[in-house]
Motif scaffolding. Structure first.
Motif, PDB file in Angstrom:
ATOM      1  N   GLU A  48       0.832  -1.199   0.000  1.00 52.62           N
ATOM      2  CA  GLU A  48       0.000   0.000   0.000  1.00 52.62           C
ATOM      3  C   GLU A  48       0.872   1.256   0.000  1.00 52.62           C
ATOM      4  OE1 GLU A  48      -3.256   0.127  -0.164  1.00 52.62           O
ATOM      5  OE2 GLU A  48      -3.541  -2.057  -0.139  1.00 52.62           O
ATOM      6  N   ASP A  49       0.333   2.334  -0.605  1.00 55.59           N
ATOM      7  CA  ASP A  49       1.092   3.581  -0.665  1.00 55.59           C
ATOM      8  C   ASP A  49       1.495   4.070   0.720  1.00 55.59           C
ATOM      9  OD1 ASP A  49       0.885   3.513  -3.368  1.00 55.59           O
ATOM     10  OD2 ASP A  49      -0.326   5.334  -3.581  1.00 55.59           O
ATOM     11  N   ARG A  97       2.951   8.229  -5.595  1.00 51.74           N
ATOM     12  CA  ARG A  97       2.460   7.658  -4.348  1.00 51.74           C
ATOM     13  C   ARG A  97       1.731   8.753  -3.580  1.00 51.74           C
ATOM     14  NH1 ARG A  97       3.201   2.021  -4.384  1.00 51.74           N
ATOM     15  NH2 ARG A  97       5.233   1.559  -5.301  1.00 51.74           N
ATOM     16  N   SER A  98       0.562   8.445  -3.072  1.00 46.81           N
ATOM     17  CA  SER A  98      -0.180   9.449  -2.312  1.00 46.81           C
ATOM     18  C   SER A  98      -1.039   8.769  -1.259  1.00 46.81           C
ATOM     19  CB  SER A  98      -1.067  10.294  -3.223  1.00 46.81           C
ATOM     20  OG  SER A  98      -2.043   9.481  -3.857  1.00 46.81           O
TER      21      SER A  98
END
Length: 235
Positions: free
Chosen positions: A2-3, A87-88
């Motif tokens: 996951e980011d 990525r956020s």
């Protein structure tokens, strides 16, 4: 992964310094160079660089840093570059990208390019506020860096052994190029619309009646705008 887990890797201060240094160079960086820049031992730098590669923030390869080939050229060294993947993290979840793409699609279909550029120029002027137009390239670099454009000055001597267009660039006059476009995801789908908007925004932000000028000059992998001394931008 996951980011949020990927971004959490940057919590370590040494790891973050190494990532930021590699990202800022716009070229392959060897372990020795990265270690020296971060002020840590090469073995520690190698550990963190490999961790950053493992989670997908950097990508690694190998090449001879001496620039020579054949017998006596030495073994290829491990080198690192930043991965282009975004990525956020948003808590709670938000999806501004889809909204931006829908608005861009509607604006493009309706032929609202001119209106969008006018609004973008006004926004740039509002962001600049009561400040005078940028007094020169150095000040423009600071303004662009604060907005996330990752600017660098082209036209000065490049780092020895740096490959690619930036490494070979020896412009007649200094100019600001930008490694990052803050609107990259939407610009990929609607390049004329978004790049025109970006140019207008920067014209408002930097000023159009000062000693620097922004103009369109697209280059693969970089922002579509270049900023130059105005006297070198009179066509």
């Amino acid at each position: 992964m996951e980011d949020i887990d990927v971004i959490a890797v940057l919590q370590d201060p040494v790891r973050r310094r190494l990532y930021e240094y590699v990202a800022a160079q716009g070229r392959e960086v060897g372990r020795n160079e990265a270690a020296e820049a971060a002020g840590v031992a090469r073995t520690l730098a190698a550990h963190h660089l490999d961790k950053l590669t493992e989670v997908g923030l950097l990508e690694s390869g190998s090449r001879r840093l001496t620039g020579r080939s054949g017998p006596g050229a030495g073994r290829p060294a491990k080198v690192y570059t930043r991965v282009r993947t975004e990525r956020s993290v948003s808590l709670p979840a938000r999806d501004y990208r889809t909204a931006a793409e829908l608005l861009a699609e509607a604006a493009e279909q309706a032929g609202l390019d001119a209106g969008l550029c006018t609004a973008a120029r006004r926004r740039g002027e509002a962001l600049r506020g009561s400040a005078e137009p940028c007094a020169g390239l150095e000040e423009a670099m600071e303004v662009l860096a604060a907005r996330g454009y990752e600017p660098y000055l082209e036209g000065a001597a490049s780092p020895e052994g740096a490959p690619g267009a930036e490494g070979a660039a020896m412009a007649a006059e200094p100019a600001i190029r930008m490694r990052n476009c803050p609107f990259h995801a939407v610009a990929e789908r609607f390049p004329p619309l978004v790049c025109g908007m970006n140019l207008a925004l920067l014209e408002g932000l930097l000023g159009t009646d000062g000693p620097v000028r922004a103009r369109m000059d697209a280059r693969p992998g970089e922002c579509c705008v270049v900023v130059e001394d105005s006297k070198n931008n009179e066509h």
